[in-house]
Scaffold this motif. Structure first.
Motif, PDB file in Angstrom:
ATOM      1  N   THR A 123     -37.916 -16.757 -24.523  1.00 28.37           N
ATOM      2  CA  THR A 123     -37.392 -15.739 -25.431  1.00 28.37           C
ATOM      3  C   THR A 123     -38.522 -15.256 -26.342  1.00 28.37           C
ATOM      4  O   THR A 123     -39.562 -15.911 -26.485  1.00 28.37           O
ATOM      5  CB  THR A 123     -36.269 -16.310 -26.297  1.00 28.37           C
ATOM      6  N   HIS A 124     -38.292 -14.098 -26.957  1.00 29.61           N
ATOM      7  CA  HIS A 124     -39.304 -13.548 -27.852  1.00 29.61           C
ATOM      8  C   HIS A 124     -39.627 -14.532 -28.971  1.00 29.61           C
ATOM      9  O   HIS A 124     -40.802 -14.753 -29.302  1.00 29.61           O
ATOM     10  CB  HIS A 124     -38.806 -12.228 -28.439  1.00 29.61           C
ATOM     11  N   ASP A 169     -43.619  -6.832 -26.570  1.00 27.50           N
ATOM     12  CA  ASP A 169     -43.599  -6.919 -25.111  1.00 27.50           C
ATOM     13  C   ASP A 169     -44.832  -6.294 -24.486  1.00 27.50           C
ATOM     14  O   ASP A 169     -45.526  -6.911 -23.673  1.00 27.50           O
ATOM     15  CB  ASP A 169     -42.348  -6.229 -24.551  1.00 27.50           C
ATOM     16  N   GLN A 198     -46.551  -9.962 -24.866  1.00 29.21           N
ATOM     17  CA  GLN A 198     -45.964 -11.051 -24.087  1.00 29.21           C
ATOM     18  C   GLN A 198     -45.976 -10.774 -22.581  1.00 29.21           C
ATOM     19  O   GLN A 198     -46.372 -11.624 -21.785  1.00 29.21           O
ATOM     20  CB  GLN A 198     -44.531 -11.326 -24.555  1.00 29.21           C
ATOM     21  N   ARG A 199     -45.525  -9.579 -22.185  1.00 30.80           N
ATOM     22  CA  ARG A 199     -45.419  -9.302 -20.749  1.00 30.80           C
ATOM     23  C   ARG A 199     -46.793  -9.320 -20.077  1.00 30.80           C
ATOM     24  O   ARG A 199     -46.931  -9.752 -18.929  1.00 30.80           O
ATOM     25  CB  ARG A 199     -44.745  -7.942 -20.528  1.00 30.80           C
ATOM     26  N   SER A 239     -39.718 -16.789 -18.136  1.00 29.01           N
ATOM     27  CA  SER A 239     -40.180 -16.171 -19.376  1.00 29.01           C
ATOM     28  C   SER A 239     -39.407 -16.712 -20.582  1.00 29.01           C
ATOM     29  O   SER A 239     -38.173 -16.734 -20.570  1.00 29.01           O
ATOM     30  CB  SER A 239     -40.006 -14.655 -19.289  1.00 29.01           C
ATOM     31  N   PRO A 254     -38.073  -6.478 -14.640  1.00 31.23           N
ATOM     32  CA  PRO A 254     -37.468  -7.664 -15.269  1.00 31.23           C
ATOM     33  C   PRO A 254     -38.531  -8.692 -15.615  1.00 31.23           C
ATOM     34  O   PRO A 254     -39.584  -8.770 -14.955  1.00 31.23           O
ATOM     35  CB  PRO A 254     -36.528  -8.187 -14.176  1.00 31.23           C
ATOM     36  N   SER A 255     -38.293  -9.467 -16.640  1.00 30.33           N
ATOM     37  CA  SER A 255     -39.188 -10.567 -16.973  1.00 30.33           C
ATOM     38  C   SER A 255     -39.083 -11.643 -15.894  1.00 30.33           C
ATOM     39  O   SER A 255     -38.051 -11.768 -15.237  1.00 30.33           O
ATOM     40  CB  SER A 255     -38.803 -11.168 -18.331  1.00 30.33           C
ATOM     41  N   PRO A 256     -40.137 -12.446 -15.710  1.00 31.50           N
ATOM     42  CA  PRO A 256     -40.020 -13.557 -14.755  1.00 31.50           C
ATOM     43  C   PRO A 256     -38.951 -14.541 -15.215  1.00 31.50           C
ATOM     44  O   PRO A 256     -38.692 -14.658 -16.428  1.00 31.50           O
ATOM     45  CB  PRO A 256     -41.420 -14.185 -14.767  1.00 31.50           C
ATOM     46  N   ASP A 304     -43.849  -0.603 -16.048  1.00 32.40           N
ATOM     47  CA  ASP A 304     -43.938  -2.026 -16.420  1.00 32.40           C
ATOM     48  C   ASP A 304     -42.804  -2.411 -17.363  1.00 32.40           C
ATOM     49  O   ASP A 304     -42.258  -3.516 -17.287  1.00 32.40           O
ATOM     50  CB  ASP A 304     -45.279  -2.323 -17.096  1.00 32.40           C
ATOM     51  N   GLU A 358     -47.958 -12.933 -19.777  1.00 34.11           N
ATOM     52  CA  GLU A 358     -47.246 -13.600 -18.680  1.00 34.11           C
ATOM     53  C   GLU A 358     -47.835 -13.226 -17.326  1.00 34.11           C
ATOM     54  O   GLU A 358     -47.825 -14.039 -16.389  1.00 34.11           O
ATOM     55  CB  GLU A 358     -45.762 -13.253 -18.736  1.00 34.11           C
ATOM     56  N   ARG A 359     -48.364 -12.033 -17.212  1.00 32.88           N
ATOM     57  CA  ARG A 359     -49.000 -11.598 -15.958  1.00 32.88           C
ATOM     58  C   ARG A 359     -50.202 -12.477 -15.604  1.00 32.88           C
ATOM     59  O   ARG A 359     -50.573 -12.606 -14.432  1.00 32.88           O
ATOM     60  CB  ARG A 359     -49.445 -10.139 -16.121  1.00 32.88           C
TER      61      ARG A 359
END
Length: 344
Positions: free
Chosen positions: A227-228, A259, A297-298, A225, A220-222, A216, A301-302
């Motif tokens: 920024t942090h 992340d 975050q990741r 996505s 790559p981020s979508p 995971d 986002e899922r």
């Protein structure tokens, strides 16, 4: 066929092929330019609308994506790829299950091969399960054509459907076969972990979840996505907007955004795809528990349904997961996972 028509079709194919090549390279702007050039040559190209829909979906513009998928289907009522793309979008993230099932019923009428039937059927099983119709899902799964399939990913998709229906023996054969491949995806390894967890093979479950977390982290981020730094602000605003009872319970706690969960906490049993982790740190002199809230975050986002409405979706996810944590049974330890099921 005359030479001018041959040349015209060659140009159409060249733009489409280039568009899909750029999609695989992550150049969505370049892919959109190729797709739009195709539409300039042929405004009624279902392939161009399907490509544009795919690009919009990748960018998080879901309404535009669905509109182009519908145009592709209107132009070619047997366009299976566009129907499957539309249905997948309708199931998740949009959650329009009845429409997804209608599209998949149309797709099943157009299927020519065992792979096509299986591909459309596993999507319909997913939609039926989300509707709570387990009996219909099980009946559909039972009627699938027997493999082997040309598309090796179908082993995993069918195995996952069996797992969600608690058909563990059937799930085991297919998920293990998919996980044994050298190019097994993080989703495959995640479900292998769920399977081993269900079988109480804890060491193997932990290993599968650690591999999931590693892979995971390589994805790559979508494209949509933030920024942090921007995501931290979204989280802070979402926490401030929570009901008073939740904000009071989080008052004074340290909020940390990263992340993904660290490998060390996954090794201790934390779900590698949990969106949140509330970590009990210590008891203060006044007898109060001090906590750290980790927001991943990741993994958030899922779960996002509407990327263009990111603030609202993040707030909904935080609210749901924190409510589940604070309302957990007293004998359930804190700091492991927030939901009764791991994140799909």
């Amino acid at each position: 066929m005359s030479e001018p028509i041959e040349g015209f079709m060659d140009r159409l194919s060249a733009h489409l092929d280039r568009g899909w090549e750029l999609v695989t390279q992550g150049d969505l702007s370049g892919a959109m330019a190729s797709a739009e050039q195709t539409l300039e040559l042929d405004g009624e190209s279902p392939d161009a609308h399907n490509l544009i829909g795919y690009i919009h979906a990748a960018n998080g513009n879901l309404d535009m994506a669905l509109e182009h998928y519908r145009q592709a289907i209107d132009l070619d009522e047997h366009y299976l790829e566009a129907m499957l793309n539309a249905a997948e979008l309708l199931i998740h993230p949009l959650g329009s299950l009845a429409e997804a099932i209608r599209v998949l019923d149309q797709a099943l009428e157009s299927c020519q091969t065992a792979d096509d039937i299986a591909d459309a059927s596993v999507l319909k099983v997913d939609a039926l399960l989300q509707q709570g119709d387990r009996a219909a899902a099980a009946e559909l799964l039972l009627g699938l054509p027997e493999g082997p399939y040309e598309n090796e990913q179908l082993d995993f998709l069918i195995g996952r459907a069996h797992f969600e229906l608690d058909q563990i023996d059937a799930a085991t054969v297919l998920i293990e076969r998919a996980a044994a491949r050298p190019d097994a995806s993080p989703d495959v390894l995640y479900y292998l972990g769920l399977l081993r967890d269900r079988q109480e093979r804890n060491g193997e479950a932990s290993l599968a979840f650690l591999k999931t977390r590693h892979l995971d982290g390589l994805l790559p981020s979508p494209p949509w996505s933030p920024t942090h730094g921007r995501f931290e602000k979204i989280v802070q605003a979402a926490l401030r907007a929570l009901p008073e009872g939740l904000t009071q319970r989080l008052e004074g706690n340290l909020i940390m955004v990263s992340d993904l969960p660290g490998l060390e906490v996954v090794a201790e049993g934390v779900d590698p795809r949990t969106p949140l982790l509330l970590d009990e740190m210590a008891t203060t002199a006044g007898g109060e528990q001090q906590r750290r809230l980790f927001v991943y975050q990741r993994n958030i986002e899922r779960l996002i349904r509407h990327p263009l409405g990111l603030q609202e979706d993040v707030q909904e996810i935080l609210h749901r997961e924190l409510e589940a944590h604070f309302n957990r049974p007293k004998d359930q330890p804190a700091g492991t996972k927030f939901s009764t099921k791991r994140q799909g």
